[in-house]
Design a protein around this motif. Structure first.
Motif, short mmCIF file in Angstrom:
data_model
loop_
_atom_site.label_atom_id
_atom_site.label_comp_id
_atom_site.label_asym_id
_atom_site.label_seq_id
_atom_site.Cartn_x
_atom_site.Cartn_y
_atom_site.Cartn_z
N THR A 188 0.84 -1.21 0.00
CA THR A 188 0.00 0.00 0.00
C THR A 188 0.87 1.25 0.00
O THR A 188 0.57 2.21 -0.72
N MET A 189 1.93 1.24 0.79
CA MET A 189 2.83 2.39 0.82
C MET A 189 3.44 2.64 -0.56
O MET A 189 3.56 3.78 -0.99
N LYS A 190 3.80 1.57 -1.24
CA LYS A 190 4.38 1.71 -2.57
C LYS A 190 3.36 2.31 -3.54
O LYS A 190 3.67 3.22 -4.30
N LYS A 191 2.11 1.82 -3.48
CA LYS A 191 1.05 2.34 -4.34
C LYS A 191 0.78 3.82 -4.06
O LYS A 191 0.48 4.59 -4.96
N ILE B 260 -2.27 1.11 13.95
CA ILE B 260 -2.99 0.68 12.74
C ILE B 260 -3.92 1.79 12.28
O ILE B 260 -3.98 2.12 11.09
N ASP B 261 -4.65 2.39 13.21
CA ASP B 261 -5.55 3.49 12.90
C ASP B 261 -4.79 4.67 12.28
O ASP B 261 -5.23 5.24 11.28
N CYS C 186 -6.57 4.43 3.71
CA CYS C 186 -6.87 3.07 3.28
C CYS C 186 -7.61 2.32 4.39
O CYS C 186 -7.81 2.85 5.48
N ARG C 187 -7.98 1.09 4.10
CA ARG C 187 -8.67 0.25 5.07
C ARG C 187 -7.66 -0.61 5.82
O ARG C 187 -6.53 -0.78 5.38
N VAL C 188 -8.09 -1.18 6.93
CA VAL C 188 -7.24 -2.06 7.73
C VAL C 188 -6.72 -3.22 6.87
O VAL C 188 -5.56 -3.61 6.97
N GLU D 62 -2.79 -8.38 7.55
CA GLU D 62 -3.52 -9.60 7.30
C GLU D 62 -3.29 -10.53 8.48
O GLU D 62 -2.16 -10.63 8.98
N ILE D 63 -4.33 -11.18 8.91
CA ILE D 63 -4.22 -12.14 10.01
C ILE D 63 -4.51 -13.52 9.45
O ILE D 63 -5.54 -13.75 8.83
N THR D 64 -3.57 -14.43 9.68
CA THR D 64 -3.72 -15.81 9.27
C THR D 64 -3.87 -16.64 10.53
O THR D 64 -3.03 -16.57 11.42
N LEU D 65 -4.93 -17.40 10.60
CA LEU D 65 -5.17 -18.22 11.78
C LEU D 65 -4.23 -19.40 11.79
O LEU D 65 -3.96 -20.02 10.76
N ASP D 66 -3.72 -19.72 12.97
CA ASP D 66 -2.89 -20.90 13.15
C ASP D 66 -3.77 -22.13 13.00
O ASP D 66 -4.96 -22.10 13.31
#
Length: 73
Positions: A10-13, A46-47, A55-57, A62-66
């Motif tokens: 996102t920062m790059k964009k 994050i806010d 942008c949005r969260v 990204e959260i990946t569940l274990d």
């Protein structure tokens, strides 16, 4: 597991550098370091990033569940 790979995309964009976040927006170098290592940061951070980048969260993290066994649930 938390991943901030989307933040860097996102920062790059948005043509925003880490230097700009630190120098002009007051993000601490320590927070940038934590983000680079995919460590936990506060919801305030994050806010702040979402507001800076407009942008949005989902564009920041990204959260990946274990994988949990049925006994652990």
């Amino acid at each position: 597991m938390v991943s901030y790979d989307r933040l860097w995309e996102t920062m790059k964009k948005k043509n925003t550098s880490q230097y700009r976040l630190i120098k002009y927006y007051g993000v601490s170098a320590g927070q940038i370091g934590r983000l680079k290592k995919n460590m936990y940061v506060s919801t305030h951070t994050i806010d702040m990033l979402c507001n800076i980048l407009q942008c949005r969260v989902e564009d920041v993290m990204e959260i990946t569940l274990d994988n949990l066994s049925s006994d652990e649930v």
